[in-house]
Write an enzyme that holds these catalytic residues in place. Structure first.
Site, PDB file in Angstrom:
ATOM      1  N   LYS A  51      51.255 -17.418 -60.514  1.00 55.68           N
ATOM      2  CA  LYS A  51      51.231 -16.280 -61.437  1.00 55.68           C
ATOM      3  C   LYS A  51      51.098 -14.921 -60.750  1.00 55.68           C
ATOM      4  CE  LYS A  51      51.310 -17.890 -65.793  1.00 55.68           C
ATOM      5  NZ  LYS A  51      52.152 -17.359 -66.870  1.00 55.68           N
ATOM      6  N   SER A 300      52.557 -25.865 -60.125  1.00 53.89           N
ATOM      7  CA  SER A 300      52.353 -24.467 -60.493  1.00 53.89           C
ATOM      8  C   SER A 300      50.959 -23.925 -60.211  1.00 53.89           C
ATOM      9  CB  SER A 300      52.685 -24.260 -61.974  1.00 53.89           C
ATOM     10  OG  SER A 300      51.921 -25.146 -62.775  1.00 53.89           O
TER      11      SER A 300
END
Length: 403
Positions: A51, A300
């Site tokens: 992110k 992720s």
């Protein structure tokens, strides 16, 4: 628009806030699937997730006036840390609204980067609505965690690194919550190689994009239920939806139990901690109809609190028949417990818990229940122990394991 020039620009800019996560070849997953499987370990980023890429690039596109107003966003954790870290690097104030259900490790790490954390709501969508209210009230600059083309461009730098390490990649598996990462990765991948297959992976209990693609327009789920908290989103992004519709080749959904088993696989075979949302692409491998293909699974993130980790490990051991419980009935007289223990010991079973219940029958000489929780090597060893108990006159019955 998402263009190759913008992706190249973002790839240079995010280098100041990220480390390049080289692909890791997985011999274990390759053997399991009959493919060549590589892992993209974004769980190894400074903030523990990809992110930071989108947040840092987005910040680079803001005007000085937008920065000075301060930033605000909503996130279940990883985007929160990305924005907080990017704000710290640029000496900008940041306020993060997080759901009350966010794991403590994500809350504390977000605070550690100097951001103000506001806990609100039970799911991301409720936190996001509150963040918009605060932005309107206090004049903050809102940075959306996924429904923003600049953010999605930053996330797409993951694909740039994949192609650098593996130019002939056939499949990229990408986790989906709101769709920002999938937008960036799939769009850039198709720009670089239109023949590549990009497969999105959602939790079965939060498949908002799958439902939206099926209907041909944005759909909001009535409710969500998944242990993959980082992808627990009711509504996919509307700005990025056209890119997802165009560039994703398919969507696979994964059950929570599959994530539990995948966590155990990653710990035991790769010595890596990957959060449940990051494990979506690992669990999806067995659902992919491909052989002898070069596949990249994007991990992720790896921000998982210790309590959750402990629970997932226990459940994984149970699902893999590494821990199981059997119930046997025996006479209530001296030596019976020793007899049962001897049978189990001869099969190399390891007893980790016993429950002795004298009150399952009025006739205690005929039936006293003994519940035995055992550690085994797997399904075959479990079967071997149960057969041995049968052969010695017991009638073992499998019961639910409660640790």
């Amino acid at each position: 628009m998402l263009t190759l020039d913008k992706f190249e620009e973002a790839s240079e800019i995010v280098k100041y806030a990220t480390q390049e996560t080289k692909l890791i070849y997985s011999a274990y997953l390759s053997l399991q699937t009959g493919n060549k499987v590589y892992l993209k370990p974004e769980n190894m980023q400074f903030t523990g997730a990809y992110k930071v890429r989108g947040a840092y690039y987005k910040l680079s596109t803001l005007t000085e006036e937008e920065r000075q107003r301060g930033l605000i966003t909503a996130s279940a954790g990883n985007h929160a840390q990305g924005v907080a870290y990017a704000a710290k690097c640029n000496h900008v104030k940041a306020t993060i609204v997080m759901p009350n259900t966010t794991p403590l490790i994500k809350v504390n790490r977000t605070k550690s980067y100097g951001a103000e954390v506001v806990l609100f709501g039970d799911v991301y969508d409720e936190a996001c609505a509150h963040a918009y209210e605060l932005a309107e009230e206090k004049g903050y600059t809102f940075i959306h965690p996924f429904d923003d083309l600049a953010v999605a461009t930053g996330q797409g730098t993951v694909a740039m690194e994949i192609f650098k390490d593996l130019p002939l990649v056939d499949y990229i598996l990408v986790p989906i919550g709101g769709g920002g990462l999938a937008t960036g990765v799939s769009t850039l991948a198709k720009l670089l190689n239109p023949k590549i297959k990009v497969i999105g992976v959602e939790p079965a209990g939060a498949n908002c994009l799958q439902a939206s693609l099926k209907e041909g327009h944005i759909v909001t789920l009535d409710s969500i239920n998944t242990i993959a908290d980082g992808t627990a989103v009711k509504t996919p992004g509307s700005k990025i939806f056209p890119y997802l519709s165009k560039n994703l080749d398919d969507i696979i959904t994964v059950e929570d139990e599959e994530l539990v088993v995948a966590f155990l696989d990653m710990v035991e075979n790769h010595k890596m901690i990957v959060e449940n949302s990051g494990l979506l692409t690992v669990a999806a491998l067995k659902h992919l109809d491909a052989k002898n293909a070069r596949i990249v699974s994007i991990l992720s993130g790896g921000n998982m609190d210790v309590i959750t980790m402990s629970s997932v490990v226990q459940q994984g051991l149970i699902l893999r028949d590494r821990i199981f419980t059997v119930s046997v009935l025996l006479p209530d007289k001296p030596g019976e417990l020793s007899r049962v223990s001897e049978v189990i010991a001869k099969q190399s079973g390891n007893v980790i818990k016993l429950e002795h219940n004298q009150f399952v029958s009025i006739n205690r000489n005929a039936a006293v229940e003994l519940r035995i929780t055992l550690e085994a090597f797997g399904p075959e060893h479990k079967k071997q122990i149960i057969v041995a108990l049968h052969q010695n006159g017991y009638k073992p019955k499998a019961v639910r394991t409660i640790m």
